[in-house]
Design a protein around this motif. Structure first.
Motif, PDB file in Angstrom:
ATOM      1  N   THR A 192      13.089   1.587  -6.088  1.00 55.84           N
ATOM      2  CA  THR A 192      13.564   0.505  -5.241  1.00 55.84           C
ATOM      3  C   THR A 192      14.576  -0.329  -6.017  1.00 55.84           C
ATOM      4  N   ASP A 193      15.175  -1.308  -5.355  1.00 56.07           N
ATOM      5  CA  ASP A 193      16.109  -2.209  -6.027  1.00 56.07           C
ATOM      6  C   ASP A 193      15.336  -3.391  -6.621  1.00 56.07           C
ATOM      7  N   ARG A 235      13.469   0.520   2.050  1.00 53.33           N
ATOM      8  CA  ARG A 235      13.867  -0.213   0.845  1.00 53.33           C
ATOM      9  C   ARG A 235      13.148   0.319  -0.393  1.00 53.33           C
ATOM     10  N   LEU A 236      12.240   1.263  -0.207  1.00 51.07           N
ATOM     11  CA  LEU A 236      11.492   1.868  -1.301  1.00 51.07           C
ATOM     12  C   LEU A 236      11.344   3.355  -0.992  1.00 51.07           C
ATOM     13  N   ASN A 237      11.563   4.176  -1.994  1.00 50.93           N
ATOM     14  CA  ASN A 237      11.452   5.627  -1.832  1.00 50.93           C
ATOM     15  C   ASN A 237      10.349   6.169  -2.723  1.00 50.93           C
ATOM     16  N   VAL A 238       9.685   7.206  -2.252  1.00 52.07           N
ATOM     17  CA  VAL A 238       8.686   7.892  -3.075  1.00 52.07           C
ATOM     18  C   VAL A 238       9.016   9.377  -3.092  1.00 52.07           C
ATOM     19  N   SER A 291       5.942 -10.714  -6.063  1.00 52.17           N
ATOM     20  CA  SER A 291       5.526 -12.056  -5.628  1.00 52.17           C
ATOM     21  C   SER A 291       4.452 -12.017  -4.552  1.00 52.17           C
ATOM     22  N   GLY A 292       4.228 -10.846  -3.957  1.00 51.80           N
ATOM     23  CA  GLY A 292       3.221 -10.718  -2.913  1.00 51.80           C
ATOM     24  C   GLY A 292       3.749 -10.938  -1.508  1.00 51.80           C
ATOM     25  N   SER A 293       5.034 -11.237  -1.369  1.00 52.97           N
ATOM     26  CA  SER A 293       5.576 -11.487  -0.034  1.00 52.97           C
ATOM     27  C   SER A 293       5.901 -10.204   0.729  1.00 52.97           C
ATOM     28  N   LEU A 294       5.825  -9.064   0.050  1.00 52.50           N
ATOM     29  CA  LEU A 294       6.125  -7.771   0.655  1.00 52.50           C
ATOM     30  C   LEU A 294       5.238  -6.734  -0.015  1.00 52.50           C
ATOM     31  N   SER A 295       4.761  -5.777   0.741  1.00 53.34           N
ATOM     32  CA  SER A 295       3.991  -4.681   0.138  1.00 53.34           C
ATOM     33  C   SER A 295       4.897  -3.468  -0.030  1.00 53.34           C
ATOM     34  N   GLY A 296       4.463  -2.541  -0.854  1.00 55.52           N
ATOM     35  CA  GLY A 296       5.204  -1.301  -1.017  1.00 55.52           C
ATOM     36  C   GLY A 296       5.304  -0.519   0.280  1.00 55.52           C
ATOM     37  N   ILE A 297       4.231  -0.534   1.068  1.00 64.55           N
ATOM     38  CA  ILE A 297       4.256   0.169   2.361  1.00 64.55           C
ATOM     39  C   ILE A 297       5.300  -0.451   3.284  1.00 64.55           C
ATOM     40  N   GLU A 298       5.337  -1.784   3.340  1.00 66.09           N
ATOM     41  CA  GLU A 298       6.332  -2.459   4.178  1.00 66.09           C
ATOM     42  C   GLU A 298       7.749  -2.128   3.706  1.00 66.09           C
TER      43      GLU A 298
END
Length: 120
Positions: A61-62, A84-87, A71-78
């Motif tokens: 991710t960036d 915005r996140l690749n696996v 910070s907890g305002s976003l999860s990896g799943i979200e």
């Protein structure tokens, strides 16, 4: 502005909470912006190393998205659902990554991995 990608990855052991499940030794290759480190989870420990060998899972991710996750305002799943996140490689190990670490309650989705006995 804040920590670099390398520093954010290297701080992961500070938040390592482990798992109640039998979690196999796993090498996660984490890409945050241009920073790349291996996060190795094994026998209740978490180490950050320079990349080597073949990882079990890759997460990329960036820096701004990683800061939101941190910070907890976003999860990896979200972040994944927002593209915005690749696996890569093992999706099941990638899903198990985030619950291994403490996260502040900042409004992001929280989840855990549970072992369920389906009988038999």
């Amino acid at each position: 502005m804040g920590d670099s990608g390398v520093r954010l990855i290297e701080r992961l052991p500070e938040r390592y909470a482990g798992s109640d499940l039998a979690f196999p030794p796993t090498r996660f290759r984490v890409h945050v912006g241009r920073a790349v480190r291996d996060v190795v989870v094994n026998n209740g420990t978490c180490l950050v190393e320079t990349p080597r060998g073949r990882p079990d899972a890759e997460i990329a991710t960036d820096v701004d998205t990683w800061r939101e996750i941190w910070s907890g305002s976003l999860s990896g799943i979200e972040a994944f659902l927002d593209h915005r996140l690749n696996v890569r490689r093992s999706i099941d190990r990638s899903l198990a990554f985030e619950p291994l670490f403490e996260r502040p309650a900042g409004g992001g989705l929280r989840y855990s991995i549970e072992e369920v006995n389906a009988g038999g």
